[in-house]
Design an enzyme around this catalytic site. Structure first.
Site, short mmCIF file in Angstrom:
data_model
loop_
_atom_site.label_atom_id
_atom_site.label_comp_id
_atom_site.label_asym_id
_atom_site.label_seq_id
_atom_site.Cartn_x
_atom_site.Cartn_y
_atom_site.Cartn_z
N LYS A 79 55.35 47.16 45.46
CA LYS A 79 54.99 48.15 45.62
C LYS A 79 54.60 47.74 47.46
O LYS A 79 54.67 48.22 48.27
CB LYS A 79 53.46 48.44 45.06
CG LYS A 79 52.65 50.16 45.90
CD LYS A 79 51.46 50.07 45.26
CE LYS A 79 50.70 50.77 45.92
NZ LYS A 79 49.54 52.00 44.75
N GLU A 92 43.72 45.84 33.87
CA GLU A 92 43.36 46.51 34.91
C GLU A 92 42.52 47.01 35.78
O GLU A 92 42.17 46.75 36.92
CB GLU A 92 45.02 45.79 36.16
CG GLU A 92 45.12 45.35 37.24
CD GLU A 92 45.92 45.91 37.74
OE1 GLU A 92 46.66 43.54 37.94
OE2 GLU A 92 47.53 45.88 38.11
N GLY A 107 50.61 50.27 40.59
CA GLY A 107 51.49 49.67 40.46
C GLY A 107 51.89 50.10 38.83
O GLY A 107 52.71 50.21 37.59
N ARG A 108 50.70 50.07 38.06
CA ARG A 108 50.32 50.39 35.73
C ARG A 108 50.80 51.43 35.86
O ARG A 108 50.82 51.43 34.64
CB ARG A 108 49.13 49.50 35.58
CG ARG A 108 48.26 50.02 36.25
CD ARG A 108 46.54 49.04 35.98
NE ARG A 108 45.24 49.78 36.56
CZ ARG A 108 45.39 49.03 37.73
NH1 ARG A 108 45.88 48.12 38.68
NH2 ARG A 108 43.99 49.46 38.05
N HIS A 163 51.94 38.22 9.66
CA HIS A 163 51.54 36.56 8.94
C HIS A 163 51.86 35.81 10.04
O HIS A 163 51.55 34.58 10.27
CB HIS A 163 53.52 36.65 9.53
CG HIS A 163 53.81 37.02 7.23
ND1 HIS A 163 53.92 37.34 6.39
CD2 HIS A 163 54.93 39.00 7.89
CE1 HIS A 163 54.33 37.58 6.00
NE2 HIS A 163 54.84 38.76 6.63
N LYS A 173 44.29 35.01 44.66
CA LYS A 173 45.94 34.44 45.18
C LYS A 173 45.45 34.82 46.60
O LYS A 173 46.27 33.62 46.81
CB LYS A 173 46.22 36.14 45.42
CG LYS A 173 46.25 37.38 44.82
CD LYS A 173 47.38 39.00 45.47
CE LYS A 173 47.77 39.98 44.20
NZ LYS A 173 48.18 41.59 44.49
N GLU A 193 55.41 35.80 43.99
CA GLU A 193 55.86 35.76 43.18
C GLU A 193 57.39 36.61 43.10
O GLU A 193 58.35 36.11 42.75
CB GLU A 193 55.43 36.26 40.69
CG GLU A 193 53.89 35.48 41.05
CD GLU A 193 52.63 35.98 41.49
OE1 GLU A 193 52.75 36.32 42.46
OE2 GLU A 193 52.29 35.87 40.79
O1 F6P Z 1 48.16 41.91 39.81
C1 F6P Z 1 47.53 42.65 40.39
C2 F6P Z 1 48.90 43.33 41.36
O2 F6P Z 1 49.03 44.16 42.77
C3 F6P Z 1 49.39 44.72 40.10
O3 F6P Z 1 48.43 46.08 40.72
C4 F6P Z 1 50.72 45.23 40.75
O4 F6P Z 1 50.91 45.55 39.26
C5 F6P Z 1 51.85 43.67 41.10
O5 F6P Z 1 50.29 42.83 41.74
C6 F6P Z 1 52.45 44.01 41.43
O6 F6P Z 1 52.69 43.83 42.93
P1 F6P Z 1 52.89 44.68 43.72
O7 F6P Z 1 53.90 45.68 43.22
O8 F6P Z 1 52.74 45.42 45.41
O9 F6P Z 1 54.74 43.44 43.92
#
Ligand code: F6P
Length: 541
Positions: A203, A350, A264-265, A381, A503, A209
């Site tokens: 987003k 979250e 995002g979620r 199990h 972060k 990452e």
């Molecule tokens: O972990 C925080 C967060 O902002 C989530 O809410 C989101 O889904 C994820 O990081 C990834 O964010 P982005 O889509 O901006 O890379």
């Protein structure tokens, strides 16, 4: 008025004191003598899903009292405000409109933009799927690598895995999220630069990452002879930040849009679901949206006492806030739904793992439960021992799919039998007398070890089959459960400030790990300083 001073809360507290020691075995024994039987009184359905909540520690008074709480806390008003596009995420001053992404109502907010983007996705997905869109050497795409994290990974990964039986077998999907290079490396070993398409989903398009993985993947393409000009054949982006995507080197034409009013979620219904659409095709993706839209309608229209998300949310409140349950187990009896628990961890924790109420005061009651789980029968199990005989109360969502999505005989009846038997055993338990009989006169010492307290509550959610429609409805059910609970707890379910601090410090620590000079001893606490020094020494710095 604070939550705990509401008359509806106090009435529940008083009711809890009356019912807290009542055993489910007795509730069933009495309830099954009545007409309709207990199961009929406590089973509802919506959007094609069955919802048996008879194995909960409730009687005929409990649900009406919980519904009073939903009314007193304004669940209906918050639901309607969300659907109307009002600002229900006040800290970020945003509307929350994932429901608009699956609406077929032309008057729904942002209907035009949503439709246009969905058409763009479908045109692109068709080209990839029918081989018109090729890699730089003209070969058709065979590998889709989704790079994203959190909501940009968990939803697409969970759905693509769950609907594997609708997938085009010529296309293989991979999901890379972790900044641990081992995640990407595992995928690089399986893909071919001529036939791989990367879908970079973020987003913000600034997430460490995702950007690290995206850059490494681009370097891998380059080192395999793909020129900068040809990269366009192998990369598309999904983001609300087109400028950053273009800066990364993806042509604007290959950027799929999402919007700041989609969290995002909650975003798998948008272009974030492009990998899903590539795998199962536009028609099945539409069916996924239609299933969710059906649940949206149910949530808006069904009376509260027969409303799946409302009842589910309220049962969660009952255990979390009255019984003091700390966690909620999700046990899909479906290997295909392997990633559902981890998807729900982000969705629920979250969203509602908050301590500040909307007006800034701090809660004096617990909010989100810990969500965890594994597919059945594997969990049986591993950790079910604790659920059966440990002293900790853990409510469970069993998810049963009545028909198998595979052709193998001799499996599905066993799978379902395990699911139903677990909920029965957890509810009934085994009494001391029963245990004595089993232990026999020679082994009275065994009795305490083979007694099961029972009275362990569970819901059984029943899907006729695992289809795009039923999965869409199931996901939307959990999404709306989050809204119901967040409203009662009076927290903002749609921001996530809690991930920020880690972060920020992560960047500081990374700079210290890689700097030419050792980090000053006073910059961090002694533990962090020592860990950084150890890692620097191992890396020869
Ligand atoms: O972990 C925080 C967060 O902002 C989530 O809410 C989101 O889904 C994820 O990081 C990834 O964010 P982005 O889509 O901006 O890379």
């Amino acid at each position: 008025m604070t939550l705990k001073s509401l008359p509806a809360w106090n009435a529940l507290e008083a009711h809890f004191q009356q019912i807290r020691n009542t055993h489910l075995r007795d509730l069933f024994a009495a309830g099954d003598k009545e007409s309709p039987k207990r199961v009929e009184r406590f089973t509802i359905s919506g959007a094609g899903l069955g919802f048996d909540f008879s194995k909960h520690r409730i009687d005929d008074k409990t649900l009406p009292l919980l519904i009073d709480l939903a009314r007193a806390t304004g669940v209906e008003a918050r639901r309607d405000a969300m659907f109307a596009g009002e600002i229900v995420n006040p800290t970020e001053q945003r509307a929350v409109l994932h429901v608009a992404l699956r609406s077929h109502d032309v008057n729904a907010p942002f209907a035009k933009e949503v439709q246009a983007e969905r058409v763009k996705m479908a045109v692109f997905a068709d080209k990839v799927r029918n081989g018109t869109w090729t890699g730089h050497t003209g070969k058709p795409i065979r590998h889709i690598v989704n790079i994203g994290i959190g909501g940009s990974d968990l939803g697409p990964k969970m759905v693509t895995h769950a609907l594997h039986h609708f997938a085009d077998p010529k296309l293989k999907s991979y999901f890379v999220s972790n900044v641990d290079g081992a995640d990407l490396q595992r995928v690089l070993e399986q893909i071919d630069p001529e036939t791989t398409l990367a879908v970079i989903v973020s987003k913000t398009f600034t997430t460490q990452e995702t950007m690290t993985n995206a850059r490494s993947l681009r370097e891998w393409f380059a080192s395999n002879g793909v020129s900068e000009a040809n990269m366009a054949k192998h990369f598309v982006g999904v983001s609300a930040n087109t400028a950053e995507v273009v800066k990364f080197g993806i042509a604007e034409a290959n950027v799929f849009q999402m919007w700041d009013w989609v969290g995002g979620r909650y975003s798998l219904w948008s272009a974030v679901g492009l990998s899903i659409m590539l795998s199962i095709g536009p028609k099945h993706f539409d069916d996924l949206l239609a299933g969710a839209e059906r649940m949206d309608r149910h949530f808006r229209e069904a009376p509260l006492e027969r409303n799946l998300p409302v009842v589910m949310g309220l049962l969660g409140i009952w255990y979390r806030n009255f019984f003091g349950a700390q966690s909620q187990l999700v046990a899909p009896y479906s290997e295909a739904m392997h990633f559902l628990p981890s998807y729900l961890q982000q969705l629920e924790m979250e969203s509602n793992g908050k301590s500040a109420e909307l007006d800034g005061t701090m809660v004096d009651y617990p909010t989100a439960a810990v969500i965890w789980g594994e597919p059945g029968t594997n969990g049986q199990h591993a950790f079910f021992q604790m659920i059966h005989q440990g002293p900790t109360l853990i409510p469970i969502d069993f998810i049963a799919v009545l028909t198998a999505e595979h052709p193998l005989p001799n499996h599905h009846d066993k799978l379902l039998a395990n699911c139903f038997a677990q909920s029965e055993a957890l509810m009934l338990g085994r009494t001391v007398e029963e245990a004595r009989k089993i232990a026999g006169p020679d082994r009275p010492d065994l009795v305490p070890h083979i007694v099961f307290p029972g009275n362990r509550p569970s819901t059984t959610i029943v899907l006729d089959e695992l289809s795009p429609q039923s999965l869409g409805a199931l996901i939307a059910l959990y999404e709306h459960k989050v809204l119901v609970q967040g409203t009662i707890w009076n927290v903002n379910s749609f921001d996530q400030w809690g991930v920020e601090l880690g972060k920020i410090l992560g960047k500081v620590v990374e700079a210290d790990l890689t700097a030419d000079q050792p980090v000053a001893a006073t910059k961090h606490d002694s533990s962090t300083t020592a860990l950084i020094a150890k890692a620097r020494a191992k890396a020869g710095r």
